[in-house]
Design an enzyme around this catalytic site. Structure first.
Site, PDB file in Angstrom:
ATOM      1  CE  LYS A  13     -17.068 -14.540  19.013  1.00 47.04           C
ATOM      2  NZ  LYS A  13     -18.408 -15.143  18.860  1.00 47.04           N
ATOM      3  NE  ARG A  88     -19.815 -10.155  15.207  1.00 44.30           N
ATOM      4  CZ  ARG A  88     -19.763 -10.181  16.523  1.00 44.30           C
ATOM      5  NH1 ARG A  88     -18.689  -9.859  17.166  1.00 44.30           N
ATOM      6  NH2 ARG A  88     -20.800 -10.575  17.204  1.00 44.30           N
ATOM      7  NE  ARG A 127     -24.279 -15.257  25.619  1.00 40.63           N
ATOM      8  CZ  ARG A 127     -23.321 -15.076  24.712  1.00 40.63           C
ATOM      9  NH1 ARG A 127     -22.233 -15.815  24.737  1.00 40.63           N
ATOM     10  NH2 ARG A 127     -23.484 -14.214  23.750  1.00 40.63           N
ATOM     11  NE  ARG A 160     -25.303  -9.893  24.348  1.00 42.35           N
ATOM     12  CZ  ARG A 160     -24.266 -10.324  23.648  1.00 42.35           C
ATOM     13  NH1 ARG A 160     -23.242 -10.894  24.260  1.00 42.35           N
ATOM     14  NH2 ARG A 160     -24.231 -10.187  22.346  1.00 42.35           N
ATOM     15  NE  ARG A 171     -25.870 -11.817  18.484  1.00 42.07           N
ATOM     16  CZ  ARG A 171     -25.754 -12.311  19.714  1.00 42.07           C
ATOM     17  NH1 ARG A 171     -26.833 -12.618  20.418  1.00 42.07           N
ATOM     18  NH2 ARG A 171     -24.564 -12.509  20.238  1.00 42.07           N
TER      19      ARG A 171
HETATM   20  P1  AMP Z   1     -20.959  -9.810  20.531  1.00 41.92           P
HETATM   21  O1  AMP Z   1     -21.042  -9.551  21.994  1.00 41.92           O
HETATM   22  O2  AMP Z   1     -19.558 -10.038  20.055  1.00 41.92           O
HETATM   23  O3  AMP Z   1     -21.896 -10.890  20.070  1.00 41.92           O
HETATM   24  O4  AMP Z   1     -21.416  -8.453  19.809  1.00 41.92           O
HETATM   25  C1  AMP Z   1     -22.710  -7.915  20.010  1.00 41.92           C
HETATM   26  C2  AMP Z   1     -23.087  -7.017  18.845  1.00 41.92           C
HETATM   27  O5  AMP Z   1     -22.154  -5.930  18.741  1.00 41.92           O
HETATM   28  C3  AMP Z   1     -23.057  -7.684  17.472  1.00 41.92           C
HETATM   29  O6  AMP Z   1     -24.247  -8.388  17.185  1.00 41.92           O
HETATM   30  C4  AMP Z   1     -22.862  -6.462  16.571  1.00 41.92           C
HETATM   31  O7  AMP Z   1     -24.063  -5.720  16.433  1.00 41.92           O
HETATM   32  C5  AMP Z   1     -21.895  -5.612  17.377  1.00 41.92           C
HETATM   33  N1  AMP Z   1     -20.483  -5.956  17.089  1.00 41.92           N
HETATM   34  C6  AMP Z   1     -19.567  -6.491  17.946  1.00 41.92           C
HETATM   35  N2  AMP Z   1     -18.381  -6.660  17.346  1.00 41.92           N
HETATM   36  C7  AMP Z   1     -18.534  -6.220  16.072  1.00 41.92           C
HETATM   37  C8  AMP Z   1     -17.664  -6.144  14.944  1.00 41.92           C
HETATM   38  N3  AMP Z   1     -16.375  -6.551  15.007  1.00 41.92           N
HETATM   39  N4  AMP Z   1     -18.178  -5.646  13.787  1.00 41.92           N
HETATM   40  C9  AMP Z   1     -19.454  -5.215  13.700  1.00 41.92           C
HETATM   41  N5  AMP Z   1     -20.329  -5.263  14.720  1.00 41.92           N
HETATM   42  C10 AMP Z   1     -19.880  -5.769  15.908  1.00 41.92           C
END
Ligand code: AMP
Length: 213
Positions: A13, A88, A127, A160, A171
């Site tokens: 994404k 999400r 990654r 990360r 996740r």
């Molecule tokens: P990402 O970089 O999009 O994978 O987000 C990393 C982490 O941030 C996720 O595993 C969640 O803990 C939190 N997070 C990001 N976006 C959301 C969202 N829209 N709703 C809830 N938690 C989020």
């Protein structure tokens, strides 16, 4: 363009969003990047989000909606936006729908990037991300020129905290349980466009073709 990018962690994404911003000046809005910046800066938001993030769980819908209500009102959203990692959950999607109605805005499309689980697992464990500018690398297919140093900004390139095998597996489970139902939600809204491709360029090409059709 006003798009949502939907897909499991590691589906691409962020990469697709960055490529699409170069296409028409739309801005990428990644809730994950916003939260990581808040954690790094030690703000109240960061403190509230950190534990859930490190475990690979979702941050509360209220916290996320608070962020997004403010973010979507900013000036740079006038040229369009690519929502990366948001919504999400079904409650977030419902709240976004209400928010956009209130703002008099409509989404062009919801792009689902569909990538097999084995490809995702391999991508996430290899990654690496720049702590400073969020540029994405891969130790196998796209390493930085100098190990651990970002080609673009010189920042530290790291794994990360939520990309350990345990957090990744959590996740993906959270994605299947909480986020995958959004596919049907947006199908019912008549907005869903699914792309089955492991190359980000192929996804970008398909989206642009569809938008121009
Ligand atoms: P990402 O970089 O999009 O994978 O987000 C990393 C982490 O941030 C996720 O595993 C969640 O803990 C939190 N997070 C990001 N976006 C959301 C969202 N829209 N709703 C809830 N938690 C989020």
């Amino acid at each position: 363009m006003k798009l949502i990018l939907l897909g499991a962690p590691g589906a691409g994404k962020g990469t697709v969003a960055k490529m699409l911003t170069q296409h028409d000046g739309s801005v990428q809005i990644s809730t994950g990047d916003i939260l990581r910046a808040a954690v790094a800066a030690g703000t109240e938001l960061g403190k509230q989000a950190k534990a859930a993030m490190d475990a690979g769980d979702l941050v509360s819908d209220d916290l996320i909606m608070g962020i997004m209500e403010e973010r979507l009102k900013e000036d740079d959203c006038k040229n369009g936006y690519l929502l990366d990692g948001f919504p999400r959950t079904i409650p977030q999607a419902e709240a976004l729908k209400g928010l956009l109605e209130k703002m008099g805005e409509e989404l062009d499309m919801v792009v689902e990037i569909d990538v097999p689980r084995d490809v995702i697992l391999d991508r996430l464990t290899t990654r690496r991300t720049c702590e400073k500018c969020n540029a994405i690398y891969n130790v196998k297919s796209n390493p930085p020129k100098e190990e651990g140093v970002c080609d673009k900004c010189g920042g530290n390139v790291v794994q990360r905290a939520d990309e350990t095998e345990e957090a990744i597996s959590n996740r993906l489970d959270v994605y299947n349980e909480k986020t995958a139902p959004l596919v049907d939600f947006y199908k019912n809204e008549g907005l869903l466009f699914s792309v089955n491709a492991t190359s980000s360029q192929a996804v970008v090409d398909a989206v642009i073709e569809k938008l121009n059709a």
